[in-house]
Design an enzyme around this catalytic site. Structure first.
Site, PDB file in Angstrom:
ATOM      1  N   ASN A 150      82.963  45.471  37.857  1.00 58.47           N
ATOM      2  CA  ASN A 150      82.082  44.517  38.531  1.00 58.47           C
ATOM      3  C   ASN A 150      82.046  43.155  37.871  1.00 58.47           C
ATOM      4  OD1 ASN A 150      80.648  46.185  36.504  1.00 58.47           O
ATOM      5  ND2 ASN A 150      78.970  44.787  36.945  1.00 58.47           N
ATOM      6  N   CYS A 324      74.232  42.428  36.350  1.00 62.59           N
ATOM      7  CA  CYS A 324      73.100  43.358  36.306  1.00 62.59           C
ATOM      8  C   CYS A 324      72.276  43.231  35.039  1.00 62.59           C
ATOM      9  CB  CYS A 324      73.600  44.784  36.472  1.00 62.59           C
ATOM     10  SG  CYS A 324      74.491  44.971  38.000  1.00 62.59           S
TER      11      CYS A 324
END
Ligand code: PMP
Length: 387
Positions: A150, A324
């Site tokens: 990611n 995140c």
């Protein structure tokens, strides 16, 4: 004019998805467990959405479990599987560049009697199959490797890892959140047993995830209650979001092939231009085996945080480190795993394109980025070369 180039951390819900959701937030808002017509409608939506998501990944309808998001899906997959299969063994294999949720779940499992091997990656973030196979023991019950990373966008050899696990009788889980909607995923071709997805990553609403559970794979529930979702995830289903994910999966199925070509054009032009226009800039991640919307750069002599703030002043949304956990000051564990020094990891910038980007967004970025880097380098005691 604001420019959004941080599609990896969150995506705007597609207006076509919002339109479908609205009645389910109001007059069609029902509970699938109710035995009246509104309840029946909710059940129909729930099952139709399950079927659409299944089609999107080559699965069967009853292999789809709705959750509150990919973090929960990853928890259900790893903890649920570990608890259910602890009589078979207590060893789990992951990589050093897994999403923070996987890293922290495995730390939790280690505190509870499981052992975890963390496989290193090469300088581009690729995992060599031998690194996995040489760590397998007779206690290994699960391998969990993300479909694509990611942060740096590197894509793994998921089909080969899946085959290795199948041949050795080990359950294979993949967090496919970064890859979904960007590269075609087929759970049968890829030999996947458990797979986490998120609704928002295909332009559906936030707060809804999916765990694909292949028939025959046994896991324990983590949320116990009324027995919804085949007893694996109790709690009244979020029907409006689930209706939205159905539409999101259908649209993605129709548009993905052409859309990814467009995003790839943006990505390739950006990479070419930045490496050309900005001296001492480098690409993090794999040069070709990377997500079609992802560019991740390293600029010598400057800090990612000051880069972000400079972009913020111009109302351009980009990212540094992991989306995140980007508010921590720790360097990204992924970049460190590639072999970068702390200061190199701190000077990185992630740009991810998506469905609502236009040519002008790329052009604005290309005009702004070299100037920002130049200005920050002038102020930086770390940059030793002429600006
Ligand atoms: N896995 C990956 C690869 C992610 O990028 C994210 C964050 N989008 C998650 C899991 C967790 O998703 P969520 O925050 O929706 O639970």
């Amino acid at each position: 004019m604001s420019v959004y180039l941080d599609y990896q951390s969150s995506k705007p819900v597609d207006p076509r998805v919002v339109e479908i959701m609205l009645p389910y937030l109001h007059d069609k808002s029902g509970n699938p467990s109710s035995l009246h017509r509104v309840g029946d409608t909710a059940t129909e939506v729930l099952e139709a959405s399950r079927a659409a998501v299944a089609r999107f990944i080559g699965a069967e309808r009853d292999e789809i479990i709705f959750t509150s998001g990919a973090t929960e899906s990853n928890n259900l997959a790893l903890v649920g599987h570990a608890l259910r299969n602890k009589d078979k063994g207590n060893h789990i294999i992951i990589s050093e560049i897994e999403h923070i949720s996987i890293l922290n779940i495995t730390k939790y499992l280690e505190k509870n009697g499981f052992t975890v091997s963390r496989v290193p990656v090469d300088q581009f973030g690729r995992i060599a199959i031998e690194k996995i196979s040489e760590r397998v023991t007779d206690k290994t019950i699960m391998v969990s490797i993300g479909y694509a990373n990611n942060e740096i966008g590197t894509i793994q050899q998921i089909e080969t890892i899946g085959r290795l696990c199948r041949d050795k009788g080990i359950t294979f889980h993949t967090d496919a959140v970064a890859a979904e909607g960007l590269i075609p995923i087929d759970v049968k071709r890829d030999n996947i047993d458990l797979m986490a997805l998120s609704s928002n990553d295909i332009y559906g609403p936030q707060g809804l995830g999916v765990l694909y559970v292949k028939k025959g794979i046994r896991i324990n529930p983590l949320i116990i209650g009324g027995g919804q979702e085949r007893g694996l995830r109790s709690g009244t289903e979020n029907i409006a979001a689930i209706a939205g994910m159905k539409r999101a999966a259908e649209i993605m199925g129709e548009e993905m092939a052409t859309e990814t070509k467009r995003l790839q054009r943006y990505r390739d032009r950006l990479i070419e231009k930045v490496l050309d226009l900005v001296p001492r800039s480098y690409l993090n991640g794999h040069p070709t085996l990377r997500l079609p919307n992802n560019a991740h750069f390293r600029f010598e002599g400057i800090e990612g945080e000051s880069l972000l703030l400079s972009f913020k002043e111009k109302d351009i949304a980009v990212s540094t480190g992991s989306a995140c956990s980007s508010k921590t000051l720790e360097p990204s564990h992924t970049l460190i795993a590639l072999g970068l020094l702390h200061e190199e990891a701190h000077g990185s910038l992630q740009i991810t394109f998506g469905r609502f980007n236009k040519d002008s967004d790329l052009e604005t970025l290309l005009q702004t980025l070299p100037q920002i880097v130049k200005r920050l380098r002038k102020l930086s005691p770390l940059y030793k070369w002429e600006v």
